[in-house]
Design an enzyme around this catalytic site. Structure first.
Site, PDB file in Angstrom:
ATOM      1  N   HIS A 125      41.620 -72.048  41.092  1.00  0.00           N
ATOM      2  CA  HIS A 125      40.973 -71.463  42.267  1.00  0.00           C
ATOM      3  C   HIS A 125      41.000 -72.394  43.478  1.00  0.00           C
ATOM      4  O   HIS A 125      40.267 -72.165  44.429  1.00  0.00           O
ATOM      5  CB  HIS A 125      39.497 -71.160  41.990  1.00  0.00           C
ATOM      6  CG  HIS A 125      39.244 -69.955  41.131  1.00  0.00           C
ATOM      7  ND1 HIS A 125      39.555 -69.917  39.797  1.00  0.00           N
ATOM      8  CD2 HIS A 125      38.693 -68.752  41.417  1.00  0.00           C
ATOM      9  CE1 HIS A 125      39.203 -68.741  39.290  1.00  0.00           C
ATOM     10  NE2 HIS A 125      38.685 -68.015  40.256  1.00  0.00           N
ATOM     11  N   GLU A 127      45.970 -56.968  42.049  1.00  0.00           N
ATOM     12  CA  GLU A 127      46.468 -57.588  43.291  1.00  0.00           C
ATOM     13  C   GLU A 127      47.807 -57.017  43.727  1.00  0.00           C
ATOM     14  O   GLU A 127      48.040 -56.741  44.907  1.00  0.00           O
ATOM     15  CB  GLU A 127      46.578 -59.112  43.131  1.00  0.00           C
ATOM     16  CG  GLU A 127      45.239 -59.852  43.168  1.00  0.00           C
ATOM     17  CD  GLU A 127      44.509 -59.845  41.828  1.00  0.00           C
ATOM     18  OE1 GLU A 127      45.064 -59.286  40.851  1.00  0.00           O
ATOM     19  OE2 GLU A 127      43.395 -60.388  41.754  1.00  0.00           O
TER      20      GLU A 127
END
Lengths: 327, 324
Positions: free
Chosen positions: A130, A61
């Site tokens: 999440h 990322e």
């Protein structure tokens, strides 16, 4: 041209058109190509544009977000997709320390026309890593713009607006909205970045919200209406910049404020809005402002627990009713 | 070894400029004209000078917070850098950057970045853009050996190799990440070897030898263009001064510092000239005078510079000034 499509299709259409119209636009992220996007937003784009412009990245990322910044500095208009807001924390350094600061610390020499899209929010039973709504954190940072499209129209318009913006724009797409359907008018003039929109007029109470909570708030407003309470529902659309003008105008009209935010309360966007109303429209208030936010827990897996943690229509109705009881 | 006297003289002048510039910075710091963090490049001058000699005007440069030397070697006027250090509006970053954030769009100098390893992902993106737009350019990315411990180093090397991007990675290995010696922080201390693990062509070079650095960088850039793939150079060097002005240097021996000073890049260059026996010599006095005059002008320019209006404090946060 207008018609009913899903939120997912609206985002995809915007990416597709932008890539057709501007060779500098490309999409980069985890599984955006062959897999078709973890939320299937980019499905079919690899076949249409090829692997040079629909770029699958490793699970890096920070690396690929930073690469997005570098490409933006070097003349491109990248769209970086990060799978969820929780994963974006791995790229926080690049977003906060580099994308947000480049223009300022270079004395205006280097701007970063980068668009970062990511899924946010809970409700899918995905547990504590999440499901969170951290867009409010990003709204803390000068140099960034934070968009939270709730409607299909905004999902489409905001991507186009973000790509035209010379500075880094983060778009937060609530994961439960991808299947939602709505009207899309491609010819409509988009509402500018930084402008809130009033989705429902009302004289009694202002419900200020954004993202998926907009729909919960509108549903609550219909229930309240049957009880004779007319709620004004405001979709912030942008958390940075915040549209103080629209907020204060509504407060001055209804004199009562309820904020609905899927983020946690502490140190949040909802707190920021309360502070601004306090600073700018305190004497307009007839009652203390209230909030419906997520309960302050890492999100649980079990459905009944997760639902209990989230803002819900009944919680909004109850909070509004209590607010109306105040003298 | 054949040495061209003009080339040697040019390298020497540039390294001397950096050396004297940094010494002047230290003096101005003690007079409190420069504040904040100040990281000096003394001892490492051969790297920036050698690599910049290989860089083309169209190539991009990304450096770290110890970047005065890179800025000067890239051709950013000393007065613009000095004015920045004094926080003046005439500074290359309009007083918003300071010592750690030197920028120059005209010379494609992208910082001056002060998060260790933070510049590497940028290099990946810059090079990606060049490749996508079919531009014949290289991105040159400097970083210290401390960056090797960061995740961004590994993510970036992998991406650069995987996508075959035109990047010259220049690791300035001065042996210490602030006060932590390499052997106390890395299981494998040969950094070129680490880069090789990503299938990147990598080598070690004597970072005190400007000719060796320049030759290595020139070869690397040719190789990058020929193979469409990144190259990695590890330059072995040493900083003669403290990490920053706040560093008491408790972590290293004075003897070690003295040992490295024997390899001073300026002295080494003079010795190389002598052994080359070309009969030509540097006119050291003339070069000292020339450099002193450039620095004198830079300091005067910086001192006479103006302060940015406080009313403009929020300028440059966004491209159009957005109401918050």
């Amino acid at each position: 041209m207008s018609g009913t499509i899903t939120y997912r299709e609206a985002v995809r259409a915007a990416i597709q058109e932008a890539m057709q119209n501007d060779e500098r636009v490309f999409l980069m992220g985890e599984d955006v190509g062959r897999y078709g996007g973890s939320y299937a937003v980019s499905k079919g784009l690899l076949e249409q544009f090829g692997g040079e412009r629909i770029i699958d990245t490793p699970l890096s990322e920070s690396g690929f977000t930073g690469a997005g910044i570098g490409a933006a500095l070097n003349g491109m208009r990248p769209i970086v997709e990060i799978m969820t807001v929780n994963f974006s924390l791995l790229a926080l350094d690049q977003i906060v320390n580099t994308a947000a600061t480049m223009r300022y610390m270079s004395g205006g020499q280097f701007n970063v026309p980068l668009v970062i899209r990511m899924a946010t929010g809970g409700g899918n039973q995905l547990g504590s890593q999440h499901s969170h709504s951290m867009e409010g954190w990003y709204a803390h940072v000068p140099g960034l713009k934070i968009l939270t499209p709730a409607t299909v129209q905004d999902a489409y318009d905001m991507l186009h607006l973000a790509l035209k913006d010379p500075d880094p724009v983060l778009i937060f797409e609530h994961a439960l909205l991808y299947n939602s359907k709505g009207e899309l008018d491609k010819q409509a003039v988009p509402i500018a970045i930084g402008k809130a929109s009033v989705h429902r007029q009302g004289k009694d109470i202002s419900i200020i919200t954004y993202g998926i909570s907009l729909f919960k708030s509108l549903e609550a407003a219909e229930i309240l209406s049957k009880e004779g309470i007319e709620a004004e529902v405001i979709d912030l659309r942008s958390l940075r910049p915040l549209d103080d003008e629209t907020i204060m105008a509504s407060v001055s009209k209804t004199h009562r404020v309820l904020i609905v935010d899927e983020g946690w309360k502490s140190g949040s966007v909802s707190a920021e809005i309360m502070a601004r109303i306090n600073e700018q429209a305190f004497y307009e208030l007839d009652a203390p402002m209230q909030r419906v936010c997520s309960i302050e827990v890492p999100f649980p897996y079990a459905r009944h627990l997760e639902q209990a943690a989230l803002p819900q229509v009944d919680k909004i109705v109850t909070a509004a009713q209590k607010l109306m009881e105040e003298l | 070894m054949q040495i061209d006297i003009n080339q040697a003289s040019s390298y020497y002048r540039q390294m001397l400029l950096i050396r004297r510039f940094e010494e002047k910075c230290m003096e101005l710091y003690s007079h409190e004209l420069i504040r904040g963090f100040l990281h000096l490049y003394i001892g490492e001058e051969a790297i920036a000078v050698g690599v910049m000699d290989a860089a083309g005007a169209e190539d991009a440069v990304i450096a770290t917070y110890r970047e005065h030397g890179h800025a000067l070697a890239r051709g950013i006027p000393a007065k613009a850098v000095m004015a920045e250090l004094l926080g003046k509006a005439e500074g290359c970053s309009r007083g918003r950057g300071g010592s750690m954030h030197i920028f120059d769009a005209k010379r494609r100098f992208y910082g001056g970045l002060a998060i260790v390893a933070g510049g590497l992902p940028l290099a990946v993106g810059m090079a990606l853009a060049d490749r996508m737009m079919k531009r014949d350019r290289v991105t040159i990315c400097f970083f210290g050996e401390g960056a090797v411990a960061e995740g961004e180093f590994h993510e970036s090397l992998n991406l650069a190799a995987l996508w075959r991007l035109p990047i010259l990675f220049v690791c300035e290995n001065n042996g210490y990440a602030m006060g932590t010696a390499l052997e106390r922080s890395e299981s494998e201390q040969n950094i070129a070897k680490k880069a090789s693990a990503y299938n990147i062509s990598a080598s070690q070079v004597d970072g005190m030898d400007v000719f060796a650095v320049a030759a290595s960088a020139k070869e690397a850039i040719a190789q990058i263009k020929e193979n469409s793939a990144p190259v990695f150079i590890e330059c072995l060097t040493y900083r003669f001064r403290a990490h920053s002005m706040f560093d008491a240097e408790l972590y290293r021996d004075k003897a070690e510092v003295e040992k490295w000073k024997q390899k001073d890049p300026l002295t080494l260059l003079k010795n190389q000239l002598e052994t080359a026996a070309s009969g030509s010599q540097l006119d050291e006095d003339a070069l000292e005078k020339e450099v002193a005059s450039v620095i004198g002008e830079a300091v005067a320019f910086a001192k006479n510079g103006t302060l940015e209006e406080v009313a403009d404090l929020e300028k440059f946060v966004y491209s159009e000034e957005v109401q918050q």
